[in-house]
Motif scaffolding. Structure first.
Motif, PDB file in Angstrom:
ATOM      1  N   UNK A 270       0.845  -1.200   0.000  1.00 42.66           N
ATOM      2  CA  UNK A 270       0.000   0.000   0.000  1.00 42.66           C
ATOM      3  C   UNK A 270       0.879   1.248   0.000  1.00 42.66           C
ATOM      4  N   UNK A 271       1.940   1.199   0.804  1.00 41.40           N
ATOM      5  CA  UNK A 271       2.888   2.327   0.842  1.00 41.40           C
ATOM      6  C   UNK A 271       3.610   2.474  -0.492  1.00 41.40           C
ATOM      7  N   UNK A 272       4.021   1.316  -1.061  1.00 39.88           N
ATOM      8  CA  UNK A 272       4.811   1.346  -2.299  1.00 39.88           C
ATOM      9  C   UNK A 272       4.080   2.050  -3.431  1.00 39.88           C
ATOM     10  N   UNK A 273       2.757   1.852  -3.503  1.00 37.88           N
ATOM     11  CA  UNK A 273       2.006   2.498  -4.589  1.00 37.88           C
ATOM     12  C   UNK A 273       1.489   3.873  -4.168  1.00 37.88           C
ATOM     13  N   UNK A 274       1.819   4.299  -2.950  1.00 39.27           N
ATOM     14  CA  UNK A 274       1.381   5.624  -2.478  1.00 39.27           C
ATOM     15  C   UNK A 274      -0.134   5.734  -2.487  1.00 39.27           C
TER      16      UNK A 274
END
Ligand SMILES: C[S@@+](CC[C@H](N)C(=O)[O-])C[C@H]1O[C@@H](n2cnc3c(N)ncnc32)[C@H](O)[C@@H]1O
Length: 223
Positions: free
Chosen positions: A62-66
């Motif tokens: 979730x963080x990786x795709x912002x």
């Protein structure tokens, strides 16, 4: 003839899983541990809850795709939704779909305790209808499908057109205890999982991998 090497995967015992989770940035905190206990108290249905290693991985994705806008299909008592909500960018929003008022009441309680209730909107009703009613805007940055297996195809087909380029759709249980690769198993759920796996693999709109984490997780990225 080239000999086929044996799998390089190891058997993930509880001790190995605990070790992996303890060495990740997102081990279950007090609220998530309490949620695991509350879910176990429900009895056999508790097997539906995702595992802590999978949860930590979903937070990182979730963080990786912002992600600013995420959708979950199949919320149950709320473990995966907390993991997604914690990975959202500032001001991010998560729509959760489920049919059970009872199980999601436990989710609501733990969203409050985890401090993420303000960014989650729960929609009770058949997920296919909830997804169909979503406007095309804002586009979805991350979706997680973890509900009834015969519904996966409909959920995927509603979600993919709504993903922005580079967004992810995750599908849980895609190895179905390994049954997908055992031709003698032909029950409805196994056939539904095989069908969605074939569909995703042939779908030019995404690039996808199946990871043998937990019960199998597909990560499909919209081109
Ligand atoms: C495997 S559990 C989800 C587990 C959850 N992701 C977690 O981390 O604990 C599946 C959920 O899908 C829900 N479900 C089943 N059929 C559904 C449908 N047609 N629409 C929406 N939700 C559905 C069930 O009520 C159940 O809560």
């Amino acid at each position: 003839m080239v000999e086929r090497p044996e799998t390089k995967s190891i058997v993930v015992t509880q001790a190995v899983q605990d070790y992996a989770v303890a060495h990740s940035t997102f081990p279950p905190d007090e609220v998530q541990r309490s949620l695991i206990e509350a879910t176990q108290a429900l009895g056999g249905v508790s097997v539906m809850q995702i595992s802590p290693d999978q949860g930590a991985f979903i937070t990182l994705l979730t963080r990786l795709v912002g992600a600013r806008f995420a959708v979950e299909v199949g919320t149950f008592t709320g473990y995966s939704s907390i993991c997604i909500a914690r990975g959202l960018a500032d001001g991010g929003r998560l729509i959760c779909c489920d049919v059970s008022e009872d199980w999601t009441a436990i989710a609501r309680e733990h969203w409050e305790r985890a401090g993420v209730a303000d960014r989650i909107e729960l929609r009770i009703g058949p997920a296919a209808e909830t997804l169909r009613a979503l406007p095309p805007d804002p586009p979805i940055d991350l979706a997680f499908i973890d509900a009834d297996k015969p519904g996966y195809r409909a959920y995927y087909d509603e979600i993919v057109p709504r993903l922005r380029p580079g967004a992810l759709v995750l599908l849980d249980n895609v190895l179905w205890s390994g049954n997908v690769a055992d031709a003698s198993v032909q029950d409805e759920n196994t056939e539904a999982i095989r069908a969605i796996n074939d569909h995703v693999a042939a779908d030019d709109r995404v690039e996808a991998v199946i990871l043998p984490i937990a019960d199998g997780l597909t990560i499909a990225r919209k081109r």
